[in-house]
Design an enzyme around this catalytic site. Structure first.
Site, mmCIF file in Angstrom:
data_model
loop_
_atom_site.group_PDB
_atom_site.id
_atom_site.type_symbol
_atom_site.label_atom_id
_atom_site.label_comp_id
_atom_site.label_asym_id
_atom_site.label_seq_id
_atom_site.Cartn_x
_atom_site.Cartn_y
_atom_site.Cartn_z
ATOM 1 N N ASP A 50 0.849 -1.183 0.000
ATOM 2 C CA ASP A 50 0.000 0.000 0.000
ATOM 3 C C ASP A 50 0.892 1.244 0.000
ATOM 4 O OD1 ASP A 50 -1.630 2.145 0.445
ATOM 5 O OD2 ASP A 50 -2.762 1.229 2.081
ATOM 6 N N GLY A 79 -11.815 5.419 -11.389
ATOM 7 C CA GLY A 79 -12.835 4.593 -12.022
ATOM 8 C C GLY A 79 -13.583 5.438 -13.018
ATOM 9 N N ALA A 128 -7.485 14.291 -18.170
ATOM 10 C CA ALA A 128 -8.318 15.304 -18.816
ATOM 11 C C ALA A 128 -9.344 15.866 -17.835
ATOM 12 C CB ALA A 128 -9.032 14.698 -20.014
ATOM 13 N N CYS A 129 -9.563 15.161 -16.721
ATOM 14 C CA CYS A 129 -10.541 15.627 -15.725
ATOM 15 C C CYS A 129 -10.092 16.904 -15.014
ATOM 16 C CB CYS A 129 -10.816 14.539 -14.690
ATOM 17 S SG CYS A 129 -11.773 13.186 -15.379
ATOM 18 N N TYR A 158 -11.595 14.244 -8.050
ATOM 19 C CA TYR A 158 -10.548 13.505 -8.772
ATOM 20 C C TYR A 158 -9.726 14.478 -9.632
ATOM 21 C CZ TYR A 158 -8.701 10.374 -12.441
ATOM 22 O OH TYR A 158 -7.906 9.714 -13.354
ATOM 23 N N LYS A 209 -22.206 -4.424 -21.950
ATOM 24 C CA LYS A 209 -23.668 -4.403 -22.065
ATOM 25 C C LYS A 209 -24.104 -4.952 -23.420
ATOM 26 C CE LYS A 209 -24.369 -0.453 -18.951
ATOM 27 N NZ LYS A 209 -24.873 0.911 -18.802
ATOM 28 N N ARG A 227 -17.220 12.443 -26.040
ATOM 29 C CA ARG A 227 -15.916 12.080 -25.487
ATOM 30 C C ARG A 227 -15.024 11.576 -26.627
ATOM 31 N NH1 ARG A 227 -18.162 13.999 -21.799
ATOM 32 N NH2 ARG A 227 -18.276 13.354 -19.627
ATOM 33 N N ARG A 290 -16.152 16.530 -24.225
ATOM 34 C CA ARG A 290 -14.692 16.528 -23.984
ATOM 35 C C ARG A 290 -14.005 15.880 -25.181
ATOM 36 N NH1 ARG A 290 -13.123 14.400 -18.448
ATOM 37 N NH2 ARG A 290 -13.393 16.580 -17.892
HETATM 38 P P1 NAD Z 1 -6.242 1.389 -12.524
HETATM 39 O O1 NAD Z 1 -7.237 1.599 -11.428
HETATM 40 O O2 NAD Z 1 -6.389 0.182 -13.368
HETATM 41 O O3 NAD Z 1 -4.761 1.440 -11.969
HETATM 42 C C1 NAD Z 1 -4.403 2.138 -10.811
HETATM 43 C C2 NAD Z 1 -3.663 1.164 -9.917
HETATM 44 O O4 NAD Z 1 -3.214 1.864 -8.764
HETATM 45 C C3 NAD Z 1 -4.544 0.008 -9.423
HETATM 46 O O5 NAD Z 1 -3.979 -1.239 -9.766
HETATM 47 C C4 NAD Z 1 -4.582 0.205 -7.924
HETATM 48 O O6 NAD Z 1 -4.604 -1.013 -7.179
HETATM 49 C C5 NAD Z 1 -3.292 0.961 -7.686
HETATM 50 N N1 NAD Z 1 -3.329 1.689 -6.432
HETATM 51 C C6 NAD Z 1 -4.274 2.585 -6.022
HETATM 52 N N2 NAD Z 1 -3.971 3.000 -4.788
HETATM 53 C C7 NAD Z 1 -2.838 2.367 -4.408
HETATM 54 C C8 NAD Z 1 -2.046 2.378 -3.232
HETATM 55 N N3 NAD Z 1 -2.378 3.130 -2.187
HETATM 56 N N4 NAD Z 1 -0.934 1.592 -3.181
HETATM 57 C C9 NAD Z 1 -0.602 0.817 -4.228
HETATM 58 N N5 NAD Z 1 -1.321 0.760 -5.376
HETATM 59 C C10 NAD Z 1 -2.419 1.530 -5.455
HETATM 60 O O7 NAD Z 1 -6.309 2.715 -13.420
HETATM 61 P P2 NAD Z 1 -5.657 3.018 -14.841
HETATM 62 O O8 NAD Z 1 -6.763 3.178 -15.807
HETATM 63 O O9 NAD Z 1 -4.569 2.051 -15.129
HETATM 64 O O10 NAD Z 1 -5.047 4.461 -14.572
HETATM 65 C C11 NAD Z 1 -3.664 4.645 -14.258
HETATM 66 C C12 NAD Z 1 -3.411 6.112 -13.970
HETATM 67 O O11 NAD Z 1 -3.770 6.905 -15.104
HETATM 68 C C13 NAD Z 1 -4.207 6.661 -12.791
HETATM 69 O O12 NAD Z 1 -3.414 7.564 -12.080
HETATM 70 C C14 NAD Z 1 -5.343 7.389 -13.449
HETATM 71 O O13 NAD Z 1 -5.852 8.419 -12.635
HETATM 72 C C15 NAD Z 1 -4.682 7.915 -14.710
HETATM 73 N N6 NAD Z 1 -5.660 8.140 -15.780
HETATM 74 C C16 NAD Z 1 -6.268 7.085 -16.386
HETATM 75 C C17 NAD Z 1 -7.205 7.315 -17.385
HETATM 76 C C18 NAD Z 1 -7.893 6.181 -18.091
HETATM 77 O O14 NAD Z 1 -8.684 6.455 -19.003
HETATM 78 N N7 NAD Z 1 -7.659 4.928 -17.751
HETATM 79 C C19 NAD Z 1 -7.518 8.630 -17.753
HETATM 80 C C20 NAD Z 1 -6.890 9.681 -17.099
HETATM 81 C C21 NAD Z 1 -5.932 9.426 -16.127
#
Ligand code: NAD
Length: 328
Positions: A50, A79, A128-129, A158, A209, A227, A290
């Site tokens: 963690d 998410g 992008a958020c 977020y 779905k 989007r 967006r």
């Molecule tokens: P994801 O949820 O699949 O991956 C994030 C990972 O971080 C998860 O495996 C989770 O277990 C881990 N994590 C969270 N808190 C933790 C902690 N305290 N210690 C250890 N691990 C921890 O999400 P993703 O889609 O792979 O996104 C990766 C990054 O990109 C994120 O920072 C997200 O905000 C950013 N992002 C993603 C998107 C997208 O469309 N997927 C868009 C914009 C930004």
């Protein structure tokens, strides 16, 4: 051999980056609270940990009595709209991600002093958020150019946390000369992304779905919200290009092929070869429109998206359908 540390290496984008770095011959250590859900990790070392807890950071961030060449920070509580916009997860989203980013930067400074080096490049995954809601009210003409981020007014906690952390990384770059790289991802999708359980994002949710439907699926809102969506391989390539460049960013990493959610359903239905009708229901929505604006990244990094949304959806739909049918 080059070394890389991937925080959030058990997540969707992080686990794809681990695979990419292994393919390029890196030594890779990944950290996450969980192993990848849909495949075994390709990392040389994977620690389940963690990252809000600073205790073991110095050990995990040390390799061969020195610092890693590259650090990718993907760990965040995130998410789709159902997770980000309900309000129920706000404190956790803000606390978790801020702590990981603070711990990461403080550890890099400590180890740089200890080993008398400053060799690590650090990539931060923003979003992008962060863009202000008032520039995204017209679904046909959203403004998401990098310089439109301020005056700030993201529509979710977020987004605010991502903006704070962008500034945090930039302040460490300024005060400690840390080699920072920042990208603002726009809706990344593809195989091995979550497709159910409440944290899934819209392309995966619609693929699920449609795969399970006999004619009608539910869509939140009127479906006219717009989007753009970027296929995972293109996101990884753009990130590698940014990491190896001398640019800091922030840069948008996204597709400029903007569609409404109703149009996305049509694309998925077409790929699936099904006649699908939409039932519009109430649900969390996010901004009205967006789209990525790739002008800056084209100019500075000579990068642009190449894959059509439909081609990416074909690959993703096939993968989700196989997961649902539990076939190889
Ligand atoms: P994801 O949820 O699949 O991956 C994030 C990972 O971080 C998860 O495996 C989770 O277990 C881990 N994590 C969270 N808190 C933790 C902690 N305290 N210690 C250890 N691990 C921890 O999400 P993703 O889609 O792979 O996104 C990766 C990054 O990109 C994120 O920072 C997200 O905000 C950013 N992002 C993603 C998107 C997208 O469309 N997927 C868009 C914009 C930004």
């Amino acid at each position: 051999m080059k070394t890389a540390l991937v925080l959030g290496g058990g997540g969707f984008i992080g686990s794809h980056m681990v695979t990419q770095l292994k393919n390029e011959g890196y030594f890779v250590r990944a950290l996450d609270v969980k192993l990848p859900e849909f495949s075994t990790t390709s990392a040389d070392e994977f620690e389940v940990y963690d990252l809000t807890n600073p205790e073991k950071y110095e050990d995990f961030f040390t390799i061969n009595n020195s610092c890693f060449d590259e650090i990718y920070q993907y760990a965040a509580d995130m998410g789709g709209a159902g997770y980000i916009f309900s309000g129920e997860n706000d404190s956790s989203v803000m606390t978790n991600s801020s702590l990981v980013n603070l711990n990461t930067l403080k550890t890099i400074v400590t180890l740089n002093n200890k080993y008398e080096t400053n060799k690590s490049r650090v990539f931060y995954a923003s979003s992008a958020c962060i863009y202000p809601e008032h520039n995204q009210l017209d679904p046909e003409n959203p403004n998401c150019s990098e310089d439109s981020a301020y005056p700030a007014m993201p529509d979710s906690e977020y987004g605010w946390e991502k903006l704070f952390s962008e500034r945090l990384y930039l302040s460490y770059a300024r005060n400690f000369s840390i080699n920072v790289r920042i990208a603002r991802f726009h809706n990344i999708f593809g195989p091995e992304g979550t497709y159910d359980g409440g944290k899934e994002k819209v392309p995966a949710a619609i693929c699920r779905k449609v795969a399970l439907s006999n004619g009608e699926i539910e869509v939140w809102g009127d479906g006219k919200q717009t989007r753009s969506f970027l296929f995972i391989d293109e996101c990884i390539n753009a990130t590698r290009k940014l990491m190896l460049s001398n640019e800091t960013g922030p840069f948008n990493i996204g597709s400029e092929e903007m569609v409404s959610i109703n149009e996305l359903v049509d694309i998925v239905a077409d790929v699936a070869g099904k006649n699908i009708t939409i039932k519009h229901i109430d649900g969390p929505l996010g901004v009205r429109g967006r789209n990525s604006d790739n002008k800056l990244i084209k100019e500075k990094l000579n990068w642009d998206y190449k894959m059509s949304l439909k081609d990416g959806i074909k690959i993703t739909y096939d993968w989700i359908e196989k997961q649902l049918l539990n076939i190889e």
